[in-house]
Design an enzyme around this catalytic site. Structure first.
Site, PDB file in Angstrom:
ATOM      1  N   GLU A 147      -4.146 155.203  10.822  1.00 57.60           N
ATOM      2  CA  GLU A 147      -4.782 156.466  10.451  1.00 57.60           C
ATOM      3  C   GLU A 147      -6.291 156.376  10.676  1.00 57.60           C
ATOM      4  OE1 GLU A 147      -4.554 157.742   6.346  1.00 57.60           O
ATOM      5  OE2 GLU A 147      -4.549 159.843   6.973  1.00 57.60           O
ATOM      6  N   GLY A 201      -8.103 148.551   1.819  1.00 58.99           N
ATOM      7  CA  GLY A 201      -7.417 149.348   0.805  1.00 58.99           C
ATOM      8  C   GLY A 201      -5.919 149.325   0.965  1.00 58.99           C
ATOM      9  N   ALA A 202      -5.350 150.479   1.240  1.00 56.78           N
ATOM     10  CA  ALA A 202      -3.909 150.582   1.431  1.00 56.78           C
ATOM     11  C   ALA A 202      -3.629 151.768   2.339  1.00 56.78           C
ATOM     12  CB  ALA A 202      -3.207 150.773   0.092  1.00 56.78           C
ATOM     13  N   MET A 203      -2.465 151.751   2.976  1.00 59.78           N
ATOM     14  CA  MET A 203      -2.128 152.816   3.922  1.00 59.78           C
ATOM     15  C   MET A 203      -0.664 153.176   3.758  1.00 59.78           C
ATOM     16  SD  MET A 203      -2.924 154.889   6.331  1.00 59.78           S
ATOM     17  CE  MET A 203      -1.670 155.987   6.979  1.00 59.78           C
ATOM     18  N   GLU A 204      -0.418 154.509   3.685  1.00 60.13           N
ATOM     19  CA  GLU A 204       0.877 155.030   3.274  1.00 60.13           C
ATOM     20  C   GLU A 204       1.925 155.118   4.378  1.00 60.13           C
ATOM     21  OE1 GLU A 204      -2.021 156.791   3.421  1.00 60.13           O
ATOM     22  OE2 GLU A 204      -1.701 158.801   4.223  1.00 60.13           O
ATOM     23  N   ASN A 205       1.911 154.193   5.360  1.00 59.09           N
ATOM     24  CA  ASN A 205       2.923 154.222   6.417  1.00 59.09           C
ATOM     25  C   ASN A 205       4.291 154.507   5.787  1.00 59.09           C
ATOM     26  OD1 ASN A 205       0.831 152.928   8.119  1.00 59.09           O
ATOM     27  ND2 ASN A 205       1.284 151.201   6.769  1.00 59.09           N
ATOM     28  N   HIS A 265      -0.680 156.146  -5.658  1.00 59.52           N
ATOM     29  CA  HIS A 265      -1.336 156.961  -4.634  1.00 59.52           C
ATOM     30  C   HIS A 265      -0.535 156.922  -3.330  1.00 59.52           C
ATOM     31  CE1 HIS A 265      -5.092 158.516  -2.596  1.00 59.52           C
ATOM     32  NE2 HIS A 265      -4.440 157.998  -1.563  1.00 59.52           N
ATOM     33  N   GLU A 266      -0.236 155.712  -2.871  1.00 63.68           N
ATOM     34  CA  GLU A 266       0.441 155.586  -1.573  1.00 63.68           C
ATOM     35  C   GLU A 266       1.882 156.079  -1.648  1.00 63.68           C
ATOM     36  OE1 GLU A 266      -1.591 155.069   0.696  1.00 63.68           O
ATOM     37  OE2 GLU A 266      -3.216 154.224  -0.510  1.00 63.68           O
ATOM     38  N   HIS A 307       2.068 159.781  -1.356  1.00 63.75           N
ATOM     39  CA  HIS A 307       1.962 160.162   0.060  1.00 63.75           C
ATOM     40  C   HIS A 307       3.313 160.150   0.772  1.00 63.75           C
ATOM     41  CE1 HIS A 307      -2.261 160.588   0.900  1.00 63.75           C
ATOM     42  NE2 HIS A 307      -2.592 159.349   0.614  1.00 63.75           N
TER      43      HIS A 307
HETATM   44 ZN    ZN Z   1      -4.434 158.314   0.502  1.00 61.89          ZN
END
Ligand code: ZN
Length: 896
Positions: free
Chosen positions: A175, A308-312, A344-345, A348
């Site tokens: 992203e 951070g983190a990513m919502e794949n 949060h993720e 998503h």
């Molecule tokens: Zn987010």
């Protein structure tokens, strides 16, 4: 995506005073004005044809069959894909996204390209064919090779320490627009397609992607081919591939397999995350009214590459220390952060993944919603954490940003990927969160949830704009959501509600009017909002709601009754009370809820920054509240004091200010003490750590000496120091470190295989006051000791010390090419501009204006303009308001 940590108590805040307009600011303003295209009409609902983007809408991918063979030694990969495409207008050319790769061959329905051209700037490849391709369904075959990088975009590599030496894994981060680094694709969020991935990796590695493994077979040469099940229709930026010497713990929740994937030997530290994810899946299944749509959900711990983190979809990636919890070393309070980022993720997975914004101009739909749901889910499942109250600093930061000239509407035109990157900011996350909370409060929880369920049902697997969301909420509630909300999402800026009381006999009447609230902006464009104002007489009956449209006059109890506006701190606006009303509130702070006390302090400090009230007004309000042992209230005060202290750097008056800070904060700390009481509240431990930190910064020698003593004990016996205090104590000791202590800290960081500890001890070493040690820390940034994602943080830590700002900035300038090569294409856009906000003088603002690499993309120019404005507001505030602070402190300290 989540790239920031929990809200910092040292929020950057800036004041309004007289402006110095330079060539840079006028250029920047002209540029920003072209961005802030005024939308005369409200935004329309989603239409594929009308969605912004660069790719033609007449060629659409339906399905990718993708084959990848990464080479972890050579840091490259070979790939091939067969893409089912649907063409609506005959064409000889196909244009799709690809960057930093070589296309070996391409053919449609077996006919090879006659011409093939990569455009590095546009990040596209154009495939020309000898004959027109007719309208209808076709197959595009492409073979290609690409690169695995170290800077966390596309497919990246991370080398990390283990008990058996250094190991290597790969992961991906796409992203907003880096799927094009892995496979040639229609890499814009409205081009949804299914993906069937097959990957060839060494036999001993575990490969993880969006879907479960369908089959796995050895290839006979030490490798294996792993085929994953086909995904549903999805946006390309949600694709994920991770592979390495990994292990996985799982649990079944309602037929969905939840997994935590870690480096080998660490999966037991994923137990907390696994339990939290199970609780959250049940909560979200119920809230959204649509069960989680994939068969599995993995939470993947990556020990570097990004922060951070990513919502794949189905395979969320996290920077390792944001996901794993080791009771032996992690502060117990770290569970809040882990729970929050998972919430949060996971939110998503529905909001963003199942239903996706059409284009990056609506990224707030993803991020504002996920940020709101993160707090809502925590409030529901862990009420003792008081997540809305303790997150009030997050909203304050967005409100400060939104008061500046460089703010932008939540919904804004996004021309390219660099601008999309710049959109991941506090306006998108924290203002977005606050607006959604305000809308929920305005509609009521049940009507709001009914609207969300209808929206999910109607748009599952599709795309939307903000108008689609408002439409669903209007249907469910019968209230005019779009007309109220558009003023908050389609224009930048923040309302100020000005309240003035008058008496008629014994009856109090209050007039309310609204203005635009700005900081450091003497001639803002006037704006108008309909402000949902919640109000209540302190100690009286429950609050009432008024939709303030222009001005209003309301009855407010008896003369002199304290009246609180923005009751509960749910609204997104500032309030300015007249002197009598503020005095009445100040006398009644003990009867205000903590949320209202924090809100009153936050607004009053912002009014100081805006030049609307004198610093004394805030300092007088704060003085009796400094003993307040509510964490959120204490943080509001600590945040303002820390900000003033930062601005005082280099002034002789700083010593007196710090003495005041010590005098008022030390008694608060003495009541709380170094050691935890057996049954203390959840907020006590973090408040204790914050007080130790700020007292250390303010030069409390007893605190520093005790931190040193406890650290020395800790080195001999780690169990002697509570996990809750290890970070704070290490930082204080690091700041005062001599050579031996510095070496001890670095050794602790180098010897651990726990990423959280590595960050803790390296950052503590980077806090050293001794310039020789600071130079040695900076030199580490040029080595491979830390993953590239931590290098920026290391330099920023050095630069956060007033005495080392210049040292760090000179180092960055001198080594810019080497650092940029390591850190990747985003570095020049963000890092110098962010680093320079440690300065508070016009000369450094000008340096940023003159630093060409920071201005090489339009997204970079946006970030640079924001930083420039921050530095200049700080410079002007210091010049104009600090003398009044000094005067106040002098008078106060002279009192018996
Ligand atoms: Zn987010």
């Amino acid at each position: 995506m989540n790239s920031s940590g929990p809200p910092s108590i040292a929020l950057l805040r800036a004041p309004r005073v007289i402006l110095r307009v330079s060539a840079m600011t006028s250029l920047v303003l002209a540029f920003l004005l072209t961005l802030a295209v005024d939308r005369a009409a409200a935004e329309p609902v989603f239409s594929f044809a009308a969605t912004p983007g660069k790719l033609l809408k007449t060629v659409v991918p339906i399905h990718y069959a993708l084959d990848l063979a990464p080479d972890l030694d050579k840091l490259s990969f070979a790939g091939s894909e067969t893409v089912d495409i649907e063409i609506t207008e005959p064409t000889r050319r196909l244009v799709l996204n690809a960057v930093d790769m070589t296309i070996e061959a391409a053919a449609v329905d077996g006919e090879a390209t006659s011409e093939l051209a990569l455009d590095a700037a546009a990040e596209t490849v154009t495939l020309a064919f000898p004959h027109p391709i007719a309208a209808g369904r076709h197959q595009l075959r492409v073979s290609f090779t690409g690169r695995i990088n170290r800077f966390g975009r596309g497919l990246f590599v991370v080398d990390y320490p283990t008990a058996d030496g250094r190991k290597r894994m790969i992961s991906s981060h796409l992203e907003p627009a880096d799927a094009r680094r892995i496979f040639p694709s229609w890499d814009e969020p409205a081009f949804k397609a299914s993906i069937a991935l097959t990957v060839t990796v060494p036999q001993e590695l575990l490969a993880v992607s969006n879907m479960p493994v369908a089959r796995e077979e050895p290839t006979g040469d030490g490798n294996k081919r792993v085929a994953f099940q086909t995904t549903p229709r999805m946006a390309s930026y949600l694709f994920v591939l991770a592979a390495g010497e990994l292990e996985r713990v799982t649990a079944d929740t309602g037929g969905v397999t939840i997994g935590v994937v870690t480096a080998r030997g660490k999966s037991q530290h994923g137990r907390y995350a696994l339990d939290a994810a199970g609780d959250l899946l049940r909560y979200f299944n119920d809230y959204f009214g649509i069960a989680y749509p994939l068969p599995k959900l993995d939470l993947i711990a990556v020990p570097g590459g990004f922060g951070g983190a990513m919502e794949n979809w189905g395979g969320i990636t996290f920077f390792e220390s944001r996901l794993l919890f080791d009771p032996a070393t992690s502060a117990s309070d770290a569970r809040r952060g882990i729970f929050g980022i998972i919430a949060h993720e996971m939110a998503h997975q529905w909001f963003g993944d199942l239903v996706t914004m059409a284009w990056w101009d609506n990224i707030w739909l993803n991020e504002g919603f996920a940020s709101w749901m993160q707090a809502k889910a925590a409030e529901a499942l862990h009420p003792d954490w008081q997540s809305w109250l303790n997150g009030s600093g997050f909203k304050q930061a967005a409100m400060s940003e939104d008061a500046r000239r460089t703010t932008h509407p939540i919904q804004q035109a996004i021309a390219n990927e660099s601008e999309a990157m710049a959109a991941f900011d506090s306006i998108t996350y924290a203002k977005g969160q606050a607006i959604i909370r305000m809308v929920e409060n305005y509609l009521g929880d049940d009507a709001f949830r009914a609207g969300i369920r209808a929206y999910m049902m109607q748009h599952a697997y599709g795309n939307t704009t903000t108008a689609d969301l408002w439409g669903a909420l209007e249907m469910a509630s019968g209230k005019p959501v779009a007309t109220v909300a558009a003023a908050y999402t389609e224009q930048g800026g923040i309302p100020l509600v000005i309240a003035q009381a008058s008496c008629k006999g014994d009856t109090q009447r209050i007039t309310l009017r609204q203005e635009r609230f700005t900081i450091h902006d003497p001639a803002p464009q006037p704006q108008h909002w309909r402000v949902p104002v919640a109000r209540g007489v302190v100690g009286g009956m429950a609050g009432e709601m008024l939709l303030l449209d222009g001005a209003a006059e309301i009855a407010a109890g008896r003369c002199g009754d304290p009246m609180k506006l923005n009751l509960g701190d749910v609204g997104y606006y500032r309030v300015q009370y007249d002197a009598a009303m503020l005095a009445a509130l100040t006398r009644s702070t003990d009867r205000l809820t903590p949320a209202d006390r924090a809100n009153l302090l936050g607004d009053t400090w912002a009014l100081v920054e805006a030049g609307r009230v004198a610093p004394a007004v805030f300092l007088d309000l704060a003085a009796p509240l400094i003993g307040d042992d509510n964490r959120a209230v204490a943080e509001q005060i600590i945040s303002a004091l820390t900000r003033i202290d930062h601005l005082q750097w280099g002034r002789p008056e700083r010593a007196a200010f710090q003495a005041y800070g010590r005098a008022v904060l030390r008694p608060v700390f003495d009541r709380i003490g170094w050691d935890a009481a057996p049954s203390e509240s959840a907020d006590r431990a973090p408040l204790r750590a914050e007080l130790i930190g700020v007292l250390g910064t303010f030069g409390d020698e007893a605190i520093v000496a005790e931190a040193k003593r406890r650290f020395a004990e800790f080195v001999k016996d780690p169990a002697s120091l509570s996990t809750a205090l290890r970070g704070t104590v290490a930082n204080l000791v690091g700041h005062h470190a001599d050579r031996a202590t510095y070496d001890t800290l670095l050794t602790l960081g180098r010897n651990t295989t726990n990423t959280d500890e590595r960050v803790r001890y390296h950052m503590a070493a980077a806090s050293a006051h001794d310039p020789t040690l600071a130079n040695e820390t900076l030199a580490i940034a040029l080595t491979d000791e830390l993953p590239t994602s931590l290098i920026g943080r290391l330099i920023s830590q050095v630069a956060s010390l007033g005495e080392h700002r210049d040292l760090a900035w000179s180092f960055v300038k001198a080594n810019f090419a080497a650092l940029a090569a390591k850190q990747g294409p985003s570095f020049q856009n963000n890092f110098p501009a962010n680093l320079l906000t440690n300065f508070t003088d016009a000369a450094h603002a000008q340096e940023l204006a003159d630093f060409a690499p920071a201005h090489s993309t339009s997204g970079g120019r946006i970030v640079a303009a924001r930083s420039y404005e921050r530095i200049m507001t700080a410079a002007d505030f210091s010049a104009q308001q600090l003398p009044a602070v000094d005067e106040w402190v002098k008078r106060r300290m002279a009192q018996p």
